[in-house]
Design a protein around this motif. Structure first.
Motif, PDB file in Angstrom:
ATOM      1  N   ALA A 143       0.834  -1.206   0.000  1.00  0.00           N
ATOM      2  CA  ALA A 143       0.000   0.000   0.000  1.00  0.00           C
ATOM      3  C   ALA A 143       0.866   1.253   0.000  1.00  0.00           C
ATOM      4  O   ALA A 143       0.568   2.231  -0.696  1.00  0.00           O
ATOM      5  CB  ALA A 143      -0.936  -0.008   1.209  1.00  0.00           C
ATOM      6  N   ASN A 144       1.961   1.230   0.747  1.00  0.00           N
ATOM      7  CA  ASN A 144       2.860   2.375   0.815  1.00  0.00           C
ATOM      8  C   ASN A 144       3.430   2.710  -0.558  1.00  0.00           C
ATOM      9  O   ASN A 144       3.491   3.878  -0.951  1.00  0.00           O
ATOM     10  CB  ASN A 144       3.980   2.101   1.821  1.00  0.00           C
ATOM     11  N   ALA A 145       3.839   1.694  -1.300  1.00  0.00           N
ATOM     12  CA  ALA A 145       4.392   1.926  -2.636  1.00  0.00           C
ATOM     13  C   ALA A 145       3.353   2.560  -3.555  1.00  0.00           C
ATOM     14  O   ALA A 145       3.657   3.490  -4.314  1.00  0.00           O
ATOM     15  CB  ALA A 145       4.904   0.615  -3.229  1.00  0.00           C
ATOM     16  N   ILE A 146       2.132   2.080  -3.471  1.00  0.00           N
ATOM     17  CA  ILE A 146       1.066   2.622  -4.319  1.00  0.00           C
ATOM     18  C   ILE A 146       0.715   4.042  -3.896  1.00  0.00           C
ATOM     19  O   ILE A 146       0.549   4.944  -4.736  1.00  0.00           O
ATOM     20  CB  ILE A 146      -0.171   1.703  -4.277  1.00  0.00           C
ATOM     21  N   VAL A 147       0.621   4.278  -2.598  1.00  0.00           N
ATOM     22  CA  VAL A 147       0.263   5.615  -2.112  1.00  0.00           C
ATOM     23  C   VAL A 147       1.369   6.626  -2.432  1.00  0.00           C
ATOM     24  O   VAL A 147       1.084   7.797  -2.684  1.00  0.00           O
ATOM     25  CB  VAL A 147      -0.091   5.582  -0.607  1.00  0.00           C
ATOM     26  N   SER A 148       2.605   6.187  -2.479  1.00  0.00           N
ATOM     27  CA  SER A 148       3.681   7.091  -2.893  1.00  0.00           C
ATOM     28  C   SER A 148       3.462   7.550  -4.332  1.00  0.00           C
ATOM     29  O   SER A 148       3.680   8.719  -4.667  1.00  0.00           O
ATOM     30  CB  SER A 148       5.050   6.414  -2.742  1.00  0.00           C
ATOM     31  N   ARG A 149       3.001   6.643  -5.189  1.00  0.00           N
ATOM     32  CA  ARG A 149       2.652   7.020  -6.574  1.00  0.00           C
ATOM     33  C   ARG A 149       1.471   7.981  -6.589  1.00  0.00           C
ATOM     34  O   ARG A 149       1.440   8.938  -7.367  1.00  0.00           O
ATOM     35  CB  ARG A 149       2.314   5.780  -7.397  1.00  0.00           C
ATOM     36  N   VAL A 150       0.476   7.714  -5.741  1.00  0.00           N
ATOM     37  CA  VAL A 150      -0.696   8.592  -5.647  1.00  0.00           C
ATOM     38  C   VAL A 150      -0.255   9.993  -5.228  1.00  0.00           C
ATOM     39  O   VAL A 150      -0.708  10.992  -5.792  1.00  0.00           O
ATOM     40  CB  VAL A 150      -1.738   8.026  -4.656  1.00  0.00           C
TER      41      VAL A 150
END
Length: 125
Positions: free
Chosen positions: A34-41
């Motif tokens: 989730a952290n990796a995806i939220v960093s993209r967000v």
């Protein structure tokens, strides 16, 4: 570094049998994802001029981590213990919309970046 905590994700998931979380599974891999995806967000939102607050990013990560967990350990829609039958929530083709956790993560992200990433709509990012 993660924005959310294991305790916060456990609170979202709950621990009763109806939520299908055993309370002991290590949530770190789901938080990391989730952290990796939220960093993209976060990057996408800033580039769009729709920056999200640290609190919003943490909430998105928390609900997204719960979604990732639910994808690996499908949640019960209904079950019958003595009859040994069960039906599960969600459909795999619906991306983040397949769980209420993913739906909530998208609802919190008013920039629209999480939805675009989920659906691989790179032109919108």
């Amino acid at each position: 570094m993660s924005r959310t905590t294991t305790t916060a994700v456990k609170n979202v998931l709950g621990s009763s049998p109806q939520f299908n979380y055993d309370g002991s599974t290590d949530l770190t891999p789901f938080i990391d994802t989730a952290n990796a995806i939220v960093s993209r967000v976060d990057t996408c939102a800033v580039n769009r001029g729709r920056a999200l607050s640290a609190a919003e990013l943490e909430l998105i990560e928390r609900w997204l981590a719960a979604h990732c967990y639910a994808q690996m350990d499908m949640l019960y829609q209904s079950k019958n213990t003595k009859g040994a039958s069960a039906s599960f929530q969600g459909q795999t083709g619906l991306h983040l919309e397949s769980t209420r956790y993913g739906q909530m993560a998208m609802d919190i992200d008013w920039s629209g970046c999480l939805c675009a990433i989920s659906k691989r709509e790179f032109a919108r990012i």
